[in-house]
Design a protein around this motif. Structure first.
Motif, PDB file in Angstrom:
ATOM      1  N   PRO A 204       0.808  -1.223   0.000  1.00  0.00           N
ATOM      2  CA  PRO A 204       0.000   0.000   0.000  1.00  0.00           C
ATOM      3  C   PRO A 204       0.841   1.274   0.000  1.00  0.00           C
ATOM      4  N   VAL A 205       1.935   1.282   0.739  1.00  0.00           N
ATOM      5  CA  VAL A 205       2.791   2.478   0.779  1.00  0.00           C
ATOM      6  C   VAL A 205       3.451   2.697  -0.577  1.00  0.00           C
ATOM      7  N   MET A 206       3.896   1.628  -1.201  1.00  0.00           N
ATOM      8  CA  MET A 206       4.471   1.741  -2.541  1.00  0.00           C
ATOM      9  C   MET A 206       3.467   2.352  -3.515  1.00  0.00           C
ATOM     10  N   ALA A 207       2.226   1.875  -3.464  1.00  0.00           N
ATOM     11  CA  ALA A 207       1.192   2.410  -4.358  1.00  0.00           C
ATOM     12  C   ALA A 207       0.878   3.868  -4.046  1.00  0.00           C
ATOM     13  N   ALA A 208       0.958   4.234  -2.770  1.00  0.00           N
ATOM     14  CA  ALA A 208       0.693   5.624  -2.375  1.00  0.00           C
ATOM     15  C   ALA A 208       1.778   6.572  -2.843  1.00  0.00           C
ATOM     16  N   LEU A 209       2.970   6.057  -3.053  1.00  0.00           N
ATOM     17  CA  LEU A 209       4.114   6.897  -3.430  1.00  0.00           C
ATOM     18  C   LEU A 209       4.541   6.686  -4.873  1.00  0.00           C
ATOM     19  N   LEU A 210       3.662   6.100  -5.675  1.00  0.00           N
ATOM     20  CA  LEU A 210       3.988   5.895  -7.087  1.00  0.00           C
ATOM     21  C   LEU A 210       4.314   7.225  -7.773  1.00  0.00           C
ATOM     22  N   PRO A 211       5.211   7.207  -8.752  1.00  0.00           N
ATOM     23  CA  PRO A 211       5.442   8.428  -9.539  1.00  0.00           C
ATOM     24  C   PRO A 211       4.202   8.767 -10.349  1.00  0.00           C
ATOM     25  N   ASP A 212       4.111   9.998 -10.784  1.00  0.00           N
ATOM     26  CA  ASP A 212       2.909  10.454 -11.489  1.00  0.00           C
ATOM     27  C   ASP A 212       2.623   9.644 -12.754  1.00  0.00           C
ATOM     28  N   GLU A 213       3.664   9.109 -13.356  1.00  0.00           N
ATOM     29  CA  GLU A 213       3.485   8.332 -14.583  1.00  0.00           C
ATOM     30  C   GLU A 213       3.232   6.854 -14.283  1.00  0.00           C
ATOM     31  N   GLY A 214       2.999   6.519 -13.008  1.00  0.00           N
ATOM     32  CA  GLY A 214       2.775   5.143 -12.606  1.00  0.00           C
ATOM     33  C   GLY A 214       1.447   4.600 -13.099  1.00  0.00           C
ATOM     34  N   PRO A 215       1.221   3.302 -12.912  1.00  0.00           N
ATOM     35  CA  PRO A 215      -0.013   2.672 -13.408  1.00  0.00           C
ATOM     36  C   PRO A 215      -1.234   3.092 -12.599  1.00  0.00           C
ATOM     37  N   SER A 216      -2.386   2.966 -13.200  1.00  0.00           N
ATOM     38  CA  SER A 216      -3.644   3.255 -12.521  1.00  0.00           C
ATOM     39  C   SER A 216      -4.660   2.204 -12.934  1.00  0.00           C
ATOM     40  N   GLY A 217      -5.522   1.839 -11.979  1.00  0.00           N
ATOM     41  CA  GLY A 217      -6.538   0.843 -12.264  1.00  0.00           C
ATOM     42  C   GLY A 217      -6.004  -0.577 -12.271  1.00  0.00           C
ATOM     43  N   VAL A 218      -4.964  -0.841 -11.489  1.00  0.00           N
ATOM     44  CA  VAL A 218      -4.385  -2.180 -11.466  1.00  0.00           C
ATOM     45  C   VAL A 218      -4.498  -2.809 -10.083  1.00  0.00           C
ATOM     46  N   TYR A 219      -4.266  -4.114 -10.047  1.00  0.00           N
ATOM     47  CA  TYR A 219      -4.309  -4.899  -8.806  1.00  0.00           C
ATOM     48  C   TYR A 219      -2.868  -5.284  -8.458  1.00  0.00           C
ATOM     49  N   PHE A 220      -2.401  -4.807  -7.305  1.00  0.00           N
ATOM     50  CA  PHE A 220      -1.069  -5.180  -6.841  1.00  0.00           C
ATOM     51  C   PHE A 220      -1.187  -6.335  -5.849  1.00  0.00           C
ATOM     52  N   GLU A 221      -0.469  -7.401  -6.142  1.00  0.00           N
ATOM     53  CA  GLU A 221      -0.316  -8.475  -5.168  1.00  0.00           C
ATOM     54  C   GLU A 221       0.948  -8.146  -4.393  1.00  0.00           C
ATOM     55  N   GLN A 222       0.768  -7.497  -3.277  1.00  0.00           N
ATOM     56  CA  GLN A 222       1.840  -6.887  -2.506  1.00  0.00           C
ATOM     57  C   GLN A 222       2.470  -5.768  -3.338  1.00  0.00           C
ATOM     58  N   THR A 223       3.605  -5.983  -3.980  1.00  0.00           N
ATOM     59  CA  THR A 223       4.209  -4.890  -4.759  1.00  0.00           C
ATOM     60  C   THR A 223       4.288  -5.230  -6.251  1.00  0.00           C
ATOM     61  N   VAL A 224       3.641  -6.330  -6.655  1.00  0.00           N
ATOM     62  CA  VAL A 224       3.716  -6.776  -8.045  1.00  0.00           C
ATOM     63  C   VAL A 224       2.322  -6.758  -8.674  1.00  0.00           C
ATOM     64  N   ILE A 225       2.214  -6.236  -9.884  1.00  0.00           N
ATOM     65  CA  ILE A 225       0.928  -6.204 -10.572  1.00  0.00           C
ATOM     66  C   ILE A 225       0.498  -7.636 -10.912  1.00  0.00           C
ATOM     67  N   ALA A 226      -0.761  -7.944 -10.603  1.00  0.00           N
ATOM     68  CA  ALA A 226      -1.292  -9.294 -10.811  1.00  0.00           C
ATOM     69  C   ALA A 226      -2.685  -9.197 -11.424  1.00  0.00           C
ATOM     70  N   PRO A 227      -3.216 -10.307 -11.945  1.00  0.00           N
ATOM     71  CA  PRO A 227      -4.564 -10.294 -12.524  1.00  0.00           C
ATOM     72  C   PRO A 227      -5.630 -10.094 -11.441  1.00  0.00           C
ATOM     73  N   PHE A 228      -6.761  -9.516 -11.847  1.00  0.00           N
ATOM     74  CA  PHE A 228      -7.883  -9.357 -10.930  1.00  0.00           C
ATOM     75  C   PHE A 228      -8.583 -10.694 -10.696  1.00  0.00           C
TER      76      PHE A 228
END
Length: 460
Positions: free
Chosen positions: A436-460
């Motif tokens: 959650p902290v990683m997602a909160a501090l993403l750079p502005d060009e980071g992903p949006s609308g994704v599911y993170f399994e801890q710190t890795v993007i995973a399928p919904f």
């Protein structure tokens, strides 16, 4: 605006009289502003100490801060709008910049009064503690060979250093944060120099959480009561943020309930993890209680509460230069936990799914829950309402990411973490909060609308 020079004033004596008159006005105005801000600052220190607890105190602080805003506005009223006229002596009055430098350069350079801009952190050196207001005159030679009088206002108002920069700091709201992952998210964000508003439904527990953080050396965390199910409580939080911070940069929706009650606290364990899965459903009634009322509360908290808080705070997030929304979810919310293939496809069809349709799905689930038709109609089983609520949050995250192009909106599964929900089994909360902290501090060009399994993007 006070102007102490006019191009027709060539006489030194006249220029000095104008200068001194303007300075007298300045002393009075600065004194009034300094006194008001000092009083407001003392009240606001309540917030910094994390002891602002109840609704009455909230209203009191809001009222004081409105007075502060009025004070800033008066300061702006007596500040020149056009600083490009060098031949007019302009008095710049700023509650945090009050080093006064009158000049008496006569001739083409003009005569007037300047306010030297002072770094906000140095204000404590400018405003001195003294029994009564006074001015100290110090003569020195200017570069023009004429004496320049420097007057530093000394007042009885000590430590007037109300930092306007506070309005520019990054601010985060974390819901359900008095313990567990939410508490650790607050700690990690604060260590990243974010001003954190720790919220919890229970005031005493929220206050204790802030005190615990403060005692550990984490100071930039304050508490505000929030019940995500209560529109009035949400409204109070919004008003508080509008008054004190003007905007927020990060919203972490962590508040959630499991929606079940453990009748027996010894379940099926495998590798230290509680096995609450649908295949064990026939064995669970004797150890887990999940009533319709519990399921209704679970959905009201986990989905509708998150939705209400998010939509109430979106206007304040839109004022941020780098807004983020993080919805803490669970692997239980993945579509693989939904037996009904048609429902699974519908929740995954983000191009056609709507928030209204999510509401209809939840109502349909509750009807089947009440009628004991969950297995018959392909709904997930124990904890059924929790799984549906997290699946709904995941879908809502994707819809909000489509709708709010300017805000990064993501959901994060922190994994199996040692909390009350897991009988304190699993990994440490420090690890669980990293996602959650990683997602909160993403750079502005980071992903949006994704599911993170801890710190890795995973399928919904």
């Amino acid at each position: 605006m006070v102007k102490g020079y006019h191009k027709d004033i060539k006489d030194t004596k006249k220029a000095n009289e104008v200068r001194d008159k303007a300075h007298e006005v300045l002393v009075v105005l600065v004194g009034q502003l300094a006194e008001e801000i000092a009083q407001i600052k003392r009240e606001r220190d309540v917030l910094a100490n994390g002891t602002m607890v109840d609704g009455d105190m909230v209203e009191e602080v809001i009222e004081l801060t409105e007075q502060e805003t009025e004070c800033w506005n008066r300061a702006e009223d007596i500040t020149p709008q056009d600083e490009s006229e060098p031949k007019e002596a302009q008095v710049h009055i700023h509650p945090a910049s009050i080093l006064i430098t009158p000049t008496n350069k006569v001739g083409d350079a003009g005569s007037g009064i300047r306010i030297q801009r002072v770094a906000l952190q140095d204000i404590g050196q400018v405003v001195k503690k003294r029994p009564q207001s006074s001015c100290r005159v110090k003569e020195k030679e200017s570069g023009f060979g004429m004496p320049t009088t420097e007057r530093m206002l000394e007042t009885r108002w000590a430590n007037v250093h109300f930092d306007r920069h506070e309005r520019q700091i990054r601010c985060a709201v974390v819901t359900g944060a008095n313990k567990g992952i939410g508490f650790e998210i607050c700690r990690q964000l604060a260590l990243n120099k974010i001003q954190v508003i720790l919220t919890a439904r229970n005031e005493s527990r929220g206050i204790e959480a802030v005190k615990k953080l403060n005692a550990s050396g984490v100071q930039n965390v304050i508490f505000h009561q929030l019940d995500v199910k209560d529109p009035t409580s949400i409204s109070h939080l919004v008003k508080f943020i509008e008054t004190h911070f003007k905007k927020i940069d990060i919203l972490v929706n962590n508040a959630a309930v499991l929606g079940i009650h453990y009748v027996v606290e010894t379940l099926l364990y495998s590798g230290g993890q509680v096995q609450i899965v649908d295949k064990n459903g026939d064995y669970l009634p004797g150890v887990i209680q999940e009533t319709y009322e519990m399921g209704e509360e679970c959905l009201e908290t986990n989905y509708y509460g998150t939705k209400k808080v998010t939509e109430a705070l979106v206007p304040l997030l839109q004022l941020s230069k780098s807004p983020k929304i993080v919805n803490v979810t669970s692997s239980y919310g993945q579509l693989s936990h939904i037996p009904n293939d048609e429902l699974k496809r519908e929740l995954d069809d983000i191009d056609n799914l709507t928030k209204e349709r999510i509401n209809e799905i939840i109502r349909s689930f509750l009807r089947d829950f009440k009628a004991a038709k969950l297995r018959e109609n392909g709904w997930p089983l124990t904890p059924s309402a929790y799984k549906v609520s997290k699946a709904a949050i995941n879908a809502y995250t994707r819809l909000m990411a489509k709708e709010l192009k300017y805000i990064l909106v993501n959901c994060v599964d922190p994994g199996h973490v040692k909390t009350d929900m897991s009988f304190n089994t699993g990994k440490d909360v420090m690890e669980g909060a990293k996602g959650p902290v990683m997602a909160a501090l993403l750079p502005d060009e980071g992903p949006s609308g994704v599911y993170f399994e801890q710190t890795v993007i995973a399928p919904f």
